[in-house]
Design a protein around this motif. Sequence first.
Motif, PDB file in Angstrom:
ATOM      1  N   ALA A   1      66.453  24.275  76.167  1.00 22.88           N
ATOM      2  CA  ALA A   1      66.599  24.971  74.824  1.00 22.88           C
ATOM      3  C   ALA A   1      65.243  25.558  74.596  1.00 22.88           C
ATOM      4  CB  ALA A   1      67.011  23.962  73.921  1.00 22.88           C
ATOM      5  N   VAL A   2      64.045  25.121  74.728  1.00 22.24           N
ATOM      6  CA  VAL A   2      62.780  25.549  74.404  1.00 22.24           C
ATOM      7  C   VAL A   2      62.664  26.770  75.278  1.00 22.24           C
ATOM      8  CG1 VAL A   2      60.466  25.527  74.345  1.00 22.24           C
ATOM      9  CG2 VAL A   2      61.874  23.376  73.533  1.00 22.24           C
ATOM     10  N   TYR A   3      62.940  26.795  76.641  1.00 16.26           N
ATOM     11  CA  TYR A   3      62.726  27.805  77.691  1.00 16.26           C
ATOM     12  C   TYR A   3      63.583  29.234  76.989  1.00 16.26           C
ATOM     13  CZ  TYR A   3      62.942  31.176  81.578  1.00 16.26           C
ATOM     14  OH  TYR A   3      62.704  32.106  82.362  1.00 16.26           O
ATOM     15  N   ARG A   4      64.965  28.849  76.789  1.00 16.49           N
ATOM     16  CA  ARG A   4      65.739  29.893  76.140  1.00 16.49           C
ATOM     17  C   ARG A   4      65.257  30.389  74.955  1.00 16.49           C
ATOM     18  NH1 ARG A   4      69.811  26.260  77.714  1.00 16.49           N
ATOM     19  NH2 ARG A   4      70.010  25.386  75.260  1.00 16.49           N
ATOM     20  N   ALA A   5      64.657  29.859  74.029  1.00 17.01           N
ATOM     21  CA  ALA A   5      64.097  30.362  72.789  1.00 17.01           C
ATOM     22  C   ALA A   5      62.791  31.376  73.084  1.00 17.01           C
ATOM     23  CB  ALA A   5      63.647  29.256  71.884  1.00 17.01           C
TER      24      ALA A   5
ATOM     25  N   PHE B   1      51.567  44.967  70.739  1.00 12.56           N
ATOM     26  CA  PHE B   1      51.384  44.749  72.417  1.00 12.56           C
ATOM     27  C   PHE B   1      52.465  45.315  72.873  1.00 12.56           C
ATOM     28  CE2 PHE B   1      49.592  40.927  70.194  1.00 12.56           C
ATOM     29  CZ  PHE B   1      48.078  41.129  70.399  1.00 12.56           C
ATOM     30  N   GLN B   2      52.255  45.893  74.287  1.00 13.23           N
ATOM     31  CA  GLN B   2      53.108  45.999  75.286  1.00 13.23           C
ATOM     32  C   GLN B   2      52.945  44.890  76.365  1.00 13.23           C
ATOM     33  OE1 GLN B   2      55.873  47.997  75.417  1.00 13.23           O
ATOM     34  NE2 GLN B   2      55.392  48.805  73.233  1.00 13.23           N
ATOM     35  N   GLU B   3      53.777  43.990  76.717  1.00 19.32           N
ATOM     36  CA  GLU B   3      53.454  43.374  77.543  1.00 19.32           C
ATOM     37  C   GLU B   3      54.473  43.303  78.822  1.00 19.32           C
ATOM     38  OE1 GLU B   3      52.660  39.683  74.175  1.00 19.32           O
ATOM     39  OE2 GLU B   3      54.636  39.844  75.276  1.00 19.32           O
ATOM     40  N   SER B   4      53.874  42.682  79.783  1.00 18.80           N
ATOM     41  CA  SER B   4      54.480  42.564  81.198  1.00 18.80           C
ATOM     42  C   SER B   4      54.774  40.889  81.354  1.00 18.80           C
ATOM     43  CB  SER B   4      53.725  43.010  82.300  1.00 18.80           C
ATOM     44  OG  SER B   4      53.645  44.418  82.397  1.00 18.80           O
ATOM     45  N   ILE B   5      56.084  40.531  81.757  1.00 20.49           N
ATOM     46  CA  ILE B   5      56.460  39.251  81.964  1.00 20.49           C
ATOM     47  C   ILE B   5      55.726  38.983  83.427  1.00 20.49           C
ATOM     48  CG2 ILE B   5      58.104  37.732  82.291  1.00 20.49           C
ATOM     49  CD1 ILE B   5      58.004  38.810  79.406  1.00 20.49           C
ATOM     50  N   LEU B   6      54.949  37.723  83.418  1.00 15.94           N
ATOM     51  CA  LEU B   6      54.478  37.509  84.981  1.00 15.94           C
ATOM     52  C   LEU B   6      55.065  36.425  85.487  1.00 15.94           C
ATOM     53  CD1 LEU B   6      50.642  37.497  83.706  1.00 15.94           C
ATOM     54  CD2 LEU B   6      51.801  39.384  84.988  1.00 15.94           C
ATOM     55  N   ALA B   7      55.667  35.336  84.560  1.00 16.89           N
ATOM     56  CA  ALA B   7      56.371  34.236  85.136  1.00 16.89           C
ATOM     57  C   ALA B   7      57.377  34.199  84.243  1.00 16.89           C
ATOM     58  CB  ALA B   7      55.361  33.088  85.145  1.00 16.89           C
ATOM     59  N   ALA B   8      58.828  33.521  84.841  1.00 12.32           N
ATOM     60  CA  ALA B   8      59.670  33.113  84.089  1.00 12.32           C
ATOM     61  C   ALA B   8      60.776  32.023  84.984  1.00 12.32           C
ATOM     62  CB  ALA B   8      60.724  34.290  83.611  1.00 12.32           C
ATOM     63  N   ASP B   9      59.825  31.136  84.817  1.00 15.26           N
ATOM     64  CA  ASP B   9      60.467  29.690  85.674  1.00 15.26           C
ATOM     65  C   ASP B   9      61.397  29.195  84.835  1.00 15.26           C
ATOM     66  OD1 ASP B   9      58.866  30.829  87.830  1.00 15.26           O
ATOM     67  OD2 ASP B   9      57.132  29.794  87.016  1.00 15.26           O
TER      68      ASP B   9
ATOM     69  N   TYR C   1      56.881  30.257  81.190  1.00 13.08           N
ATOM     70  CA  TYR C   1      57.217  31.466  80.503  1.00 13.08           C
ATOM     71  C   TYR C   1      55.643  31.927  80.234  1.00 13.08           C
ATOM     72  CZ  TYR C   1      59.160  35.728  77.996  1.00 13.08           C
ATOM     73  OH  TYR C   1      59.485  36.800  77.507  1.00 13.08           O
ATOM     74  N   ALA C   2      55.252  33.271  81.187  1.00 12.02           N
ATOM     75  CA  ALA C   2      53.879  33.613  80.781  1.00 12.02           C
ATOM     76  C   ALA C   2      54.149  35.184  81.007  1.00 12.02           C
ATOM     77  CB  ALA C   2      52.960  33.321  82.089  1.00 12.02           C
ATOM     78  N   TYR C   3      53.046  35.802  80.199  1.00 14.49           N
ATOM     79  CA  TYR C   3      53.032  37.328  80.065  1.00 14.49           C
ATOM     80  C   TYR C   3      51.693  37.904  79.851  1.00 14.49           C
ATOM     81  CZ  TYR C   3      53.445  35.352  75.242  1.00 14.49           C
ATOM     82  OH  TYR C   3      53.468  34.562  74.142  1.00 14.49           O
ATOM     83  N   ARG C   4      51.543  38.891  80.098  1.00  8.47           N
ATOM     84  CA  ARG C   4      50.184  39.700  80.239  1.00  8.47           C
ATOM     85  C   ARG C   4      50.242  40.854  79.180  1.00  8.47           C
ATOM     86  NH1 ARG C   4      49.584  42.011  85.290  1.00  8.47           N
ATOM     87  NH2 ARG C   4      50.924  43.653  84.403  1.00  8.47           N
ATOM     88  N   VAL C   5      49.401  41.062  78.282  1.00  7.98           N
ATOM     89  CA  VAL C   5      49.059  42.012  77.271  1.00  7.98           C
ATOM     90  C   VAL C   5      48.685  43.431  78.124  1.00  7.98           C
ATOM     91  CG1 VAL C   5      48.175  43.044  75.396  1.00  7.98           C
ATOM     92  CG2 VAL C   5      48.946  40.793  75.467  1.00  7.98           C
ATOM     93  N   ASP C   6      49.629  44.739  78.078  1.00  3.76           N
ATOM     94  CA  ASP C   6      49.070  45.715  78.959  1.00  3.76           C
ATOM     95  C   ASP C   6      48.372  46.533  78.121  1.00  3.76           C
ATOM     96  OD1 ASP C   6      50.343  44.941  81.385  1.00  3.76           O
ATOM     97  OD2 ASP C   6      52.122  45.326  80.835  1.00  3.76           O
ATOM     98  N   THR C   7      48.898  46.827  76.905  1.00  4.78           N
ATOM     99  CA  THR C   7      48.188  47.793  75.810  1.00  4.78           C
ATOM    100  C   THR C   7      48.343  46.861  74.674  1.00  4.78           C
ATOM    101  OG1 THR C   7      50.280  48.842  75.249  1.00  4.78           O
ATOM    102  CG2 THR C   7      49.132  49.630  77.286  1.00  4.78           C
TER     103      THR C   7
ATOM    104  N   ALA D   1      41.399  41.871  78.317  1.00  3.57           N
ATOM    105  CA  ALA D   1      42.482  41.091  79.341  1.00  3.57           C
ATOM    106  C   ALA D   1      42.980  40.194  78.294  1.00  3.57           C
ATOM    107  CB  ALA D   1      42.081  40.536  80.613  1.00  3.57           C
ATOM    108  N   LEU D   2      44.428  39.725  78.500  1.00  4.78           N
ATOM    109  CA  LEU D   2      44.899  38.659  77.687  1.00  4.78           C
ATOM    110  C   LEU D   2      46.092  38.197  78.215  1.00  4.78           C
ATOM    111  CD1 LEU D   2      45.232  36.721  75.061  1.00  4.78           C
ATOM    112  CD2 LEU D   2      46.413  38.748  74.088  1.00  4.78           C
ATOM    113  N   VAL D   3      46.376  37.015  78.798  1.00 10.42           N
ATOM    114  CA  VAL D   3      47.535  36.399  79.258  1.00 10.42           C
ATOM    115  C   VAL D   3      47.768  35.233  78.365  1.00 10.42           C
ATOM    116  CG1 VAL D   3      48.618  35.204  81.315  1.00 10.42           C
ATOM    117  CG2 VAL D   3      47.184  37.224  81.558  1.00 10.42           C
ATOM    118  N   GLU D   4      49.167  35.035  78.130  1.00 12.17           N
ATOM    119  CA  GLU D   4      49.660  33.748  77.585  1.00 12.17           C
ATOM    120  C   GLU D   4      50.570  32.908  78.265  1.00 12.17           C
ATOM    121  OE1 GLU D   4      50.701  34.195  73.578  1.00 12.17           O
ATOM    122  OE2 GLU D   4      49.519  36.016  73.127  1.00 12.17           O
ATOM    123  N   GLU D   5      50.452  31.860  78.595  1.00  9.92           N
ATOM    124  CA  GLU D   5      51.434  30.995  79.169  1.00  9.92           C
ATOM    125  C   GLU D   5      51.991  29.801  78.475  1.00  9.92           C
ATOM    126  OE1 GLU D   5      51.358  28.635  83.612  1.00  9.92           O
ATOM    127  OE2 GLU D   5      50.141  28.071  82.052  1.00  9.92           O
ATOM    128  N   TRP D   6      53.194  29.792  78.339  1.00  7.09           N
ATOM    129  CA  TRP D   6      53.936  28.613  77.653  1.00  7.09           C
ATOM    130  C   TRP D   6      54.621  27.495  78.994  1.00  7.09           C
ATOM    131  CZ3 TRP D   6      54.809  28.391  72.280  1.00  7.09           C
ATOM    132  CH2 TRP D   6      54.112  29.345  71.681  1.00  7.09           C
TER     133      TRP D   6
END
Length: 161
Positions: free
Chosen positions: A32-36, A73-81, A86-92, A100-105
């Motif tokens: 459920a957390v992943y879906r959100a 922000f415009q982001e790219s998804i780096l991981a969606a397991d 769930y992780a993403y990088r800020v591109d702009t 540089a900025l990356v966030e991971e949940w």
Amino acid sequence: MARQLSPVGLEFIETAPVRLVFAREVSAPPAAVYRALAEDVTGWPAWFRAVTLCRPTGNGAGREVKLLGGVRFQESILAADPNERYAYRVDTVNAPGLRALVEEWHLTPAGTGTRVQWTFAADGPAPLRTVLKAARPGVAKAFKDATGSLDKRLSTSPTQR
């Protein structure tokens, strides 16, 4: 005006000059957390107060995010397991300073619920790094409030569980 950030990868989560890591248990299961986080992207403003808009871009390969105060922000998804990460990088970004900025949940089962760990990994000039580190208590509160709101939202919505 949007500025392009460094196209770092997942390794940046461990090597970033600024790493803010927060964790909290919620009662909702990992699925459920992943879906959100990863599938109901447009729902972020309902539980993360700082987010005013979040929508998928590039057929789900990225996201557009707007925050209170006008940061975009415009982001790219780096991981969606599914059910794990769930992780993403800020591109702009339209704000100065960040390089540089990356966030991971990261999601881990915890009894019948989930341990949610959020890592905010960033780089920028020394003054910005100092400000980000000093902002740790405020960012911690934002994370606590967001995960509390998310947990409440998931516990009251049978379709989310």
